[in-house]
Design a protein around this motif. Structure first.
Motif, short mmCIF file in Angstrom:
data_model
loop_
_atom_site.label_atom_id
_atom_site.label_comp_id
_atom_site.label_asym_id
_atom_site.label_seq_id
_atom_site.Cartn_x
_atom_site.Cartn_y
_atom_site.Cartn_z
N HIS A 134 0.80 -1.22 0.00
CA HIS A 134 0.00 0.00 0.00
C HIS A 134 0.84 1.28 0.00
O HIS A 134 0.50 2.24 -0.69
N VAL B 230 1.88 2.95 -3.24
CA VAL B 230 0.76 3.55 -3.98
C VAL B 230 0.42 4.92 -3.41
O VAL B 230 0.28 5.90 -4.15
N ILE B 231 0.35 5.00 -2.10
CA ILE B 231 -0.01 6.28 -1.49
C ILE B 231 1.15 7.29 -1.62
O ILE B 231 0.92 8.49 -1.76
N PHE C 148 0.81 8.78 -4.95
CA PHE C 148 -0.26 9.80 -4.90
C PHE C 148 0.32 11.14 -4.43
O PHE C 148 0.10 12.18 -5.06
N LEU D 71 -14.84 1.30 1.04
CA LEU D 71 -14.53 1.15 2.47
C LEU D 71 -15.72 1.58 3.32
O LEU D 71 -16.07 0.94 4.31
N HIS E 109 -13.47 10.19 12.13
CA HIS E 109 -12.39 9.41 11.52
C HIS E 109 -11.52 10.30 10.63
O HIS E 109 -10.31 10.19 10.61
N TRP F 218 -7.66 11.24 11.11
CA TRP F 218 -6.74 10.99 9.99
C TRP F 218 -5.92 12.25 9.74
O TRP F 218 -4.69 12.19 9.65
N ALA G 42 -9.73 15.73 1.94
CA ALA G 42 -10.58 15.09 2.97
C ALA G 42 -11.98 15.68 2.96
O ALA G 42 -12.98 14.98 3.12
C1 HEM Z 1 -11.19 8.48 7.55
C2 HEM Z 1 -10.14 8.73 6.74
C3 HEM Z 1 -9.50 7.70 5.86
C4 HEM Z 1 -9.46 6.34 6.01
C5 HEM Z 1 -10.03 5.50 7.13
C6 HEM Z 1 -8.75 5.82 4.86
C7 HEM Z 1 -8.49 4.48 4.63
C8 HEM Z 1 -7.93 3.97 3.50
C9 HEM Z 1 -7.78 2.56 3.22
C10 HEM Z 1 -8.21 1.43 4.15
C11 HEM Z 1 -7.21 2.44 2.00
C12 HEM Z 1 -6.86 1.14 1.26
C13 HEM Z 1 -8.03 0.68 0.48
C14 HEM Z 1 -7.72 -0.55 -0.32
O1 HEM Z 1 -6.62 -0.68 -0.87
O2 HEM Z 1 -8.61 -1.39 -0.40
C15 HEM Z 1 -6.96 3.78 1.51
C16 HEM Z 1 -6.39 4.07 0.30
C17 HEM Z 1 -6.04 5.33 -0.10
N1 HEM Z 1 -6.28 6.50 0.58
FE1 HEM Z 1 -7.35 6.69 2.29
N2 HEM Z 1 -8.37 6.85 4.04
C18 HEM Z 1 -8.80 8.02 4.61
C19 HEM Z 1 -8.61 9.29 4.12
C20 HEM Z 1 -7.83 9.60 3.05
C21 HEM Z 1 -7.51 10.94 2.61
C22 HEM Z 1 -8.00 12.22 3.30
C23 HEM Z 1 -6.70 10.82 1.52
C24 HEM Z 1 -6.06 11.88 0.69
C25 HEM Z 1 -5.70 13.07 1.17
C26 HEM Z 1 -6.54 9.40 1.26
C27 HEM Z 1 -5.81 8.88 0.21
C28 HEM Z 1 -5.78 7.55 -0.13
C29 HEM Z 1 -5.15 7.02 -1.35
C30 HEM Z 1 -4.46 7.83 -2.43
C31 HEM Z 1 -5.33 5.64 -1.33
C32 HEM Z 1 -4.86 4.63 -2.39
C33 HEM Z 1 -5.93 4.47 -3.45
C34 HEM Z 1 -5.50 3.45 -4.50
O3 HEM Z 1 -5.61 2.25 -4.27
O4 HEM Z 1 -5.05 3.87 -5.58
N3 HEM Z 1 -7.22 8.70 2.21
N4 HEM Z 1 -7.42 4.68 2.43
#
Ligand code: HEM
Length: 134
Positions: free
Chosen positions: A45, A48-49, A52, A76, A86, A90, A118
Protein backbone atom coordinates in the motif's frame (compact mmCIF):
# COMPACT_ATOMS: atom_id res chain seq x y z
CA UNK A 1 13.16 28.62 14.15
CA UNK A 2 13.24 24.98 13.24
CA UNK A 3 16.04 22.72 12.07
CA UNK A 4 13.62 20.53 10.12
CA UNK A 5 14.02 20.33 6.36
CA UNK A 6 11.24 20.43 3.78
CA UNK A 7 9.88 17.43 1.87
CA UNK A 8 12.33 17.36 -1.03
CA UNK A 9 12.08 14.05 -2.82
CA UNK A 10 10.53 10.59 -3.00
CA UNK A 11 12.63 9.30 -0.13
CA UNK A 12 11.21 12.01 2.10
CA UNK A 13 7.67 11.06 1.06
CA UNK A 14 8.32 7.37 1.74
CA UNK A 15 9.63 8.21 5.21
CA UNK A 16 6.57 10.39 5.89
CA UNK A 17 4.17 7.65 4.76
CA UNK A 18 5.78 4.91 6.85
CA UNK A 19 5.76 7.08 9.92
CA UNK A 20 2.14 8.13 9.29
CA UNK A 21 0.88 4.57 8.73
CA UNK A 22 2.80 3.21 11.69
CA UNK A 23 0.90 5.58 13.93
CA UNK A 24 -2.45 5.09 12.16
CA UNK A 25 -2.30 1.31 12.49
CA UNK A 26 -2.13 1.46 16.29
CA UNK A 27 -4.38 4.47 16.74
CA UNK A 28 -7.33 3.97 19.11
CA UNK A 29 -9.74 5.96 16.89
CA UNK A 30 -8.97 4.73 13.35
CA UNK A 31 -6.48 1.89 13.72
CA UNK A 32 -9.22 -0.76 13.54
CA UNK A 33 -10.22 0.40 10.04
CA UNK A 34 -6.77 -0.46 8.71
CA UNK A 35 -6.13 -3.60 10.70
CA UNK A 36 -9.63 -5.12 10.87
CA UNK A 37 -11.55 -3.95 7.79
CA UNK A 38 -8.94 -3.15 5.18
CA UNK A 39 -6.28 -5.59 6.45
CA UNK A 40 -3.67 -3.51 4.71
CA UNK A 41 -0.35 -4.91 3.58
CA UNK A 42 1.80 -1.83 4.10
CA UNK A 43 4.55 -3.04 1.80
CA UNK A 44 2.04 -3.03 -1.06
CA UNK A 45 0.00 0.00 0.00
CA UNK A 46 2.68 2.53 0.90
CA UNK A 47 4.24 2.77 -2.58
CA UNK A 48 0.76 3.55 -3.98
CA UNK A 49 -0.01 6.28 -1.49
CA UNK A 50 3.53 7.65 -1.89
CA UNK A 51 2.91 7.84 -5.67
CA UNK A 52 -0.26 9.80 -4.90
CA UNK A 53 1.65 12.35 -2.81
CA UNK A 54 4.58 12.56 -5.22
CA UNK A 55 2.09 13.45 -7.96
CA UNK A 56 0.53 16.17 -5.80
CA UNK A 57 3.68 17.66 -4.31
CA UNK A 58 6.05 17.43 -7.27
CA UNK A 59 3.58 17.33 -10.20
CA UNK A 60 5.14 14.06 -11.25
CA UNK A 61 2.39 11.89 -12.76
CA UNK A 62 3.43 8.63 -11.11
CA UNK A 63 0.00 7.98 -9.54
CA UNK A 64 -1.91 6.40 -12.42
CA UNK A 65 -5.02 5.23 -10.60
CA UNK A 66 -6.89 8.54 -10.93
CA UNK A 67 -10.45 8.14 -9.60
CA UNK A 68 -9.42 5.07 -7.57
CA UNK A 69 -8.25 7.39 -4.82
CA UNK A 70 -11.89 8.35 -4.20
CA UNK A 71 -13.48 5.01 -5.10
CA UNK A 72 -11.60 2.89 -2.57
CA UNK A 73 -13.07 5.08 0.15
CA UNK A 74 -16.64 4.61 -1.16
CA UNK A 75 -16.07 0.86 -0.98
CA UNK A 76 -14.53 1.15 2.47
CA UNK A 77 -17.50 3.23 3.62
CA UNK A 78 -19.79 0.30 2.76
CA UNK A 79 -17.85 -1.88 5.19
CA UNK A 80 -17.22 0.65 7.96
CA UNK A 81 -19.38 3.74 8.24
CA UNK A 82 -16.80 6.47 7.99
CA UNK A 83 -17.60 9.36 10.29
CA UNK A 84 -16.39 12.91 10.58
CA UNK A 85 -14.34 11.94 13.61
CA UNK A 86 -12.39 9.41 11.52
CA UNK A 87 -11.44 12.11 9.04
CA UNK A 88 -10.59 14.54 11.84
CA UNK A 89 -8.30 11.94 13.36
CA UNK A 90 -6.74 10.99 9.99
CA UNK A 91 -5.92 14.66 9.39
CA UNK A 92 -4.65 15.18 12.93
CA UNK A 93 -2.22 12.26 12.59
CA UNK A 94 -1.13 13.29 9.09
CA UNK A 95 -0.37 16.85 10.19
CA UNK A 96 1.30 15.66 13.39
CA UNK A 97 3.59 13.36 11.40
CA UNK A 98 4.48 16.11 8.93
CA UNK A 99 5.20 18.62 11.70
CA UNK A 100 7.51 16.19 13.48
CA UNK A 101 9.54 15.45 10.36
CA UNK A 102 9.40 18.40 7.98
CA UNK A 103 8.97 22.14 7.68
CA UNK A 104 8.60 24.27 4.56
CA UNK A 105 6.54 24.99 1.46
CA UNK A 106 5.96 21.35 0.45
CA UNK A 107 5.19 20.35 4.03
CA UNK A 108 2.63 23.17 4.16
CA UNK A 109 1.21 22.18 0.77
CA UNK A 110 0.79 18.55 1.89
CA UNK A 111 -1.20 19.70 4.93
CA UNK A 112 -3.31 22.09 2.85
CA UNK A 113 -4.11 19.52 0.16
CA UNK A 114 -4.94 16.83 2.72
CA UNK A 115 -7.57 19.12 4.23
CA UNK A 116 -9.18 19.94 0.88
CA UNK A 117 -9.14 16.31 -0.34
CA UNK A 118 -10.58 15.09 2.97
CA UNK A 119 -13.36 17.68 2.67
CA UNK A 120 -14.13 16.61 -0.88
CA UNK A 121 -14.05 12.95 0.11
CA UNK A 122 -16.48 13.51 2.97
CA UNK A 123 -18.86 15.45 0.72
CA UNK A 124 -18.76 12.73 -1.92
CA UNK A 125 -19.22 9.93 0.59
CA UNK A 126 -21.81 11.78 2.64
CA UNK A 127 -19.95 11.07 5.85
CA UNK A 128 -22.03 10.66 8.95
CA UNK A 129 -21.62 13.19 11.74
CA UNK A 130 -19.69 12.45 14.92
CA UNK A 131 -21.11 9.71 17.05
CA UNK A 132 -20.73 10.46 20.74
CA UNK A 133 -21.19 6.81 21.71
CA UNK A 134 -18.06 5.67 19.86
C1 HEM B 1 -11.19 8.48 7.55
C2 HEM B 1 -10.14 8.73 6.74
C3 HEM B 1 -9.50 7.70 5.86
C4 HEM B 1 -9.46 6.34 6.01
C5 HEM B 1 -10.03 5.50 7.13
C6 HEM B 1 -8.75 5.82 4.86
C7 HEM B 1 -8.49 4.48 4.63
C8 HEM B 1 -7.93 3.97 3.50
C9 HEM B 1 -7.78 2.56 3.22
C10 HEM B 1 -8.21 1.43 4.15
C11 HEM B 1 -7.21 2.44 2.00
C12 HEM B 1 -6.86 1.14 1.26
C13 HEM B 1 -8.03 0.68 0.48
C14 HEM B 1 -7.72 -0.55 -0.32
O1 HEM B 1 -6.62 -0.68 -0.87
O2 HEM B 1 -8.61 -1.39 -0.40
C15 HEM B 1 -6.96 3.78 1.51
C16 HEM B 1 -6.39 4.07 0.30
C17 HEM B 1 -6.04 5.33 -0.10
N1 HEM B 1 -6.28 6.50 0.58
FE1 HEM B 1 -7.35 6.69 2.29
N2 HEM B 1 -8.37 6.85 4.04
C18 HEM B 1 -8.80 8.02 4.61
C19 HEM B 1 -8.61 9.29 4.12
C20 HEM B 1 -7.83 9.60 3.05
C21 HEM B 1 -7.51 10.94 2.61
C22 HEM B 1 -8.00 12.22 3.30
C23 HEM B 1 -6.70 10.82 1.52
C24 HEM B 1 -6.06 11.88 0.69
C25 HEM B 1 -5.70 13.07 1.17
C26 HEM B 1 -6.54 9.40 1.26
C27 HEM B 1 -5.81 8.88 0.21
C28 HEM B 1 -5.78 7.55 -0.13
C29 HEM B 1 -5.15 7.02 -1.35
C30 HEM B 1 -4.46 7.83 -2.43
C31 HEM B 1 -5.33 5.64 -1.33
C32 HEM B 1 -4.86 4.63 -2.39
C33 HEM B 1 -5.93 4.47 -3.45
C34 HEM B 1 -5.50 3.45 -4.50
O3 HEM B 1 -5.61 2.25 -4.27
O4 HEM B 1 -5.05 3.87 -5.58
N3 HEM B 1 -7.22 8.70 2.21
N4 HEM B 1 -7.42 4.68 2.43
Amino acid sequence: MTDLKDIENRRDIDKLMWSFYERMMVDPVIGFIFTHYAKLDLNAHIPVIADFWETILFQKPVYKRGPKAMEVHFDLNKKVQLRKQHFTRWLYLFHQTIDELYFGTKAGLAKERSVSIAKLMQNRIGTLPDCTEM
